[in-house]
Design a protein around this motif. Sequence first.
Motif, PDB file in Angstrom:
ATOM      1  N   THR A 163       3.408   7.511   3.214  1.00  0.00           N
ATOM      2  CA  THR A 163       2.347   6.802   3.944  1.00  0.00           C
ATOM      3  C   THR A 163       2.034   7.505   5.257  1.00  0.00           C
ATOM      4  N   ALA A 164       3.079   7.961   5.943  1.00  0.00           N
ATOM      5  CA  ALA A 164       2.879   8.682   7.202  1.00  0.00           C
ATOM      6  C   ALA A 164       2.063   9.952   6.988  1.00  0.00           C
ATOM      7  N   SER A 165       2.260  10.610   5.843  1.00  0.00           N
ATOM      8  CA  SER A 165       1.502  11.839   5.563  1.00  0.00           C
ATOM      9  C   SER A 165       0.005  11.554   5.464  1.00  0.00           C
ATOM     10  N   VAL A 166      -0.349  10.395   4.915  1.00  0.00           N
ATOM     11  CA  VAL A 166      -1.761  10.023   4.812  1.00  0.00           C
ATOM     12  C   VAL A 166      -2.331   9.718   6.192  1.00  0.00           C
ATOM     13  N   ILE A 167      -1.557   8.964   6.996  1.00  0.00           N
ATOM     14  CA  ILE A 167      -2.009   8.622   8.345  1.00  0.00           C
ATOM     15  C   ILE A 167      -2.209   9.893   9.186  1.00  0.00           C
ATOM     16  N   ILE A 168      -1.242  10.811   9.094  1.00  0.00           N
ATOM     17  CA  ILE A 168      -1.337  12.073   9.846  1.00  0.00           C
ATOM     18  C   ILE A 168      -2.538  12.886   9.376  1.00  0.00           C
ATOM     19  N   GLN A 169      -2.729  12.973   8.069  1.00  0.00           N
ATOM     20  CA  GLN A 169      -3.839  13.759   7.522  1.00  0.00           C
ATOM     21  C   GLN A 169      -5.185  13.220   7.985  1.00  0.00           C
ATOM     22  N   VAL A 170      -5.364  11.907   7.864  1.00  0.00           N
ATOM     23  CA  VAL A 170      -6.646  11.293   8.236  1.00  0.00           C
ATOM     24  C   VAL A 170      -6.868  11.391   9.739  1.00  0.00           C
ATOM     25  N   GLY A 171      -5.827  11.054  10.527  1.00  0.00           N
ATOM     26  CA  GLY A 171      -5.977  11.088  11.975  1.00  0.00           C
ATOM     27  C   GLY A 171      -6.252  12.484  12.500  1.00  0.00           C
ATOM     28  N   PHE A 172      -5.517  13.480  12.001  1.00  0.00           N
ATOM     29  CA  PHE A 172      -5.689  14.857  12.473  1.00  0.00           C
ATOM     30  C   PHE A 172      -7.066  15.396  12.078  1.00  0.00           C
ATOM     31  N   PRO A 190      -1.817  11.937  -0.554  1.00  0.00           N
ATOM     32  CA  PRO A 190      -0.443  11.824  -0.072  1.00  0.00           C
ATOM     33  C   PRO A 190       0.395  13.098  -0.295  1.00  0.00           C
ATOM     34  N   LEU A 191       1.592  13.087   0.281  1.00  0.00           N
ATOM     35  CA  LEU A 191       2.424  14.274   0.398  1.00  0.00           C
ATOM     36  C   LEU A 191       2.737  14.929  -0.940  1.00  0.00           C
ATOM     37  N   GLN A 192       2.939  14.132  -1.998  1.00  0.00           N
ATOM     38  CA  GLN A 192       3.313  14.709  -3.294  1.00  0.00           C
ATOM     39  C   GLN A 192       2.221  15.645  -3.824  1.00  0.00           C
ATOM     40  N   HIS A 193       0.960  15.357  -3.502  1.00  0.00           N
ATOM     41  CA  HIS A 193      -0.128  16.211  -3.968  1.00  0.00           C
ATOM     42  C   HIS A 193      -0.190  17.520  -3.178  1.00  0.00           C
ATOM     43  N   HIS A 194       0.295  17.511  -1.955  1.00  0.00           N
ATOM     44  CA  HIS A 194       0.390  18.743  -1.168  1.00  0.00           C
ATOM     45  C   HIS A 194       1.284  19.748  -1.887  1.00  0.00           C
ATOM     46  N   PHE A 195       2.438  19.254  -2.383  1.00  0.00           N
ATOM     47  CA  PHE A 195       3.353  20.157  -3.081  1.00  0.00           C
ATOM     48  C   PHE A 195       2.816  20.572  -4.450  1.00  0.00           C
ATOM     49  N   LEU A 209      11.226   7.085   1.640  1.00  0.00           N
ATOM     50  CA  LEU A 209      10.279   7.974   0.953  1.00  0.00           C
ATOM     51  C   LEU A 209       8.869   7.396   1.000  1.00  0.00           C
ATOM     52  N   CYS A 210       8.735   6.099   0.718  1.00  0.00           N
ATOM     53  CA  CYS A 210       7.418   5.457   0.769  1.00  0.00           C
ATOM     54  C   CYS A 210       6.842   5.520   2.176  1.00  0.00           C
ATOM     55  N   VAL A 211       7.694   5.339   3.186  1.00  0.00           N
ATOM     56  CA  VAL A 211       7.255   5.427   4.579  1.00  0.00           C
ATOM     57  C   VAL A 211       6.782   6.848   4.898  1.00  0.00           C
ATOM     58  N   LEU A 212       7.527   7.845   4.426  1.00  0.00           N
ATOM     59  CA  LEU A 212       7.172   9.244   4.662  1.00  0.00           C
ATOM     60  C   LEU A 212       5.829   9.587   4.016  1.00  0.00           C
ATOM     61  N   ASN A 240       0.824  -1.213   0.000  1.00  0.00           N
ATOM     62  CA  ASN A 240       0.000   0.000   0.000  1.00  0.00           C
ATOM     63  C   ASN A 240       0.856   1.260   0.000  1.00  0.00           C
ATOM     64  N   ALA A 241       2.050   1.201   0.623  1.00  0.00           N
ATOM     65  CA  ALA A 241       2.933   2.365   0.645  1.00  0.00           C
ATOM     66  C   ALA A 241       3.404   2.720  -0.763  1.00  0.00           C
ATOM     67  N   VAL A 242       3.793   1.716  -1.550  1.00  0.00           N
ATOM     68  CA  VAL A 242       4.199   1.974  -2.934  1.00  0.00           C
ATOM     69  C   VAL A 242       2.993   2.441  -3.741  1.00  0.00           C
ATOM     70  N   ASN A 243       1.828   1.886  -3.443  1.00  0.00           N
ATOM     71  CA  ASN A 243       0.612   2.305  -4.130  1.00  0.00           C
ATOM     72  C   ASN A 243       0.313   3.777  -3.882  1.00  0.00           C
ATOM     73  N   LEU A 244       0.520   4.248  -2.654  1.00  0.00           N
ATOM     74  CA  LEU A 244       0.319   5.660  -2.331  1.00  0.00           C
ATOM     75  C   LEU A 244       1.382   6.534  -2.986  1.00  0.00           C
ATOM     76  N   THR A 245       2.595   6.006  -3.116  1.00  0.00           N
ATOM     77  CA  THR A 245       3.685   6.756  -3.746  1.00  0.00           C
ATOM     78  C   THR A 245       3.445   6.921  -5.239  1.00  0.00           C
ATOM     79  N   ASP A 246       2.697   5.997  -5.835  1.00  0.00           N
ATOM     80  CA  ASP A 246       2.431   6.040  -7.268  1.00  0.00           C
ATOM     81  C   ASP A 246       1.334   7.056  -7.564  1.00  0.00           C
ATOM     82  N   GLY A 247       1.707   8.335  -7.612  1.00  0.00           N
ATOM     83  CA  GLY A 247       0.710   9.366  -7.877  1.00  0.00           C
ATOM     84  C   GLY A 247       1.148  10.362  -8.921  1.00  0.00           C
TER      85      GLY A 247
END
Length: 352
Positions: free
Chosen positions: A288-297, A310-315, A283-286, A174-181
């Motif tokens: 994925t963490a951005s998604v977890i932080i976004q949803v949890g917060f 995920p983080l790449q879309h933020h930028f 990078l994949c861990v980072l 799932n981490a690589v899946n989130l990175t694939d954006g």
Amino acid sequence: MRDILVAAAVALILSMLGTPLAIRLFGRRGYGQNIREEGPSGHHEKRGTPTMGGTVFVIASLIGFACSHLATWTPPTASALLVLFLMTGLATVGFLDDFIKIYKQRSLGLRSGAKALGQLIVGAVFAVLVVQFKNAYSLTPAETRLSFLRDFGPSVPIVIFAVWVLIMIVGFSNAVNLTDGLDGLASGATGTVLAAYVLIGNWQLRNSCLVQLGPNCYWVRDPLDLAVVAAAVLGALVGFLWWNAPPAKIFMGDTGSLALGGVLAGLAITTRTQFLLFILAGLCVLITASVIIQVGFFKMTGKRVFRMAPLQHHFELKGWAETTIVVRFWLISALCAAAGLGLFYVEWMPKP
């Protein structure tokens, strides 16, 4: 070393030549990517780009691996076959997800429960088999122990070990899946990790306890063949990246991203570097963490930390060009892989 070169070269050529054929075939059949309406507006122009390109580099990897054994006339090992099984099984789950998206013309494929179930079934089979198949020295592809640079601590019950293996497999697929954006992002990011595993497998072979006992030798069952697997997938990925680089002519889809995540997890488990993978694939861990932080917060406060996860879309929403994000994230991925390799080799540094 010849095994590694043959696997990488064959997979590279097949992927380089096979991907444009897949682009034409999938394009004619209308196997194009659907884009989420809530995604960045710049992605809407990518609608209709052929997807499921992961099928090409998965097949190229398998053929490259087979050709390396034909060239050296050696049988494949249990460790390598299990990692390839994990890659192919998860690719099948991803293929079903991609095909449903295309067939129903929507951005969502398999329901999340069905997709997770498919990942769990493939992962469970791998978790059970990876502690079987003893060789002449009673070594199995993995031990029921945790690992960082090598196994450490006592063995844990097989059920707990299987749960940990499933967490790694589902987590990294799932981490690589989130990175694939973004175009080429996941290909380049996972390529650096695979390159690291080519070096790790080769080093473990040269310092194997089965060759010569020593204070830092490795009890890894099949280090050379695991390096061959990493080289085959890396070669196929480079060939695919030629066509996937911005602007992408084809996307890997879940077929490719789930397969790549499975390969990374499988290599970490069989080379006894489970926790090291969290650094190598930082990078994949980072992301994925951005998604977890976004949803949890958001659930706790109703507010967002990032403009989009995920983080790449933020930028992207901050106005960064897609190629700028991809190249800078590739650099981060390379630094993570270099840091992981540095830690891996640190115990071999001369003591003052």
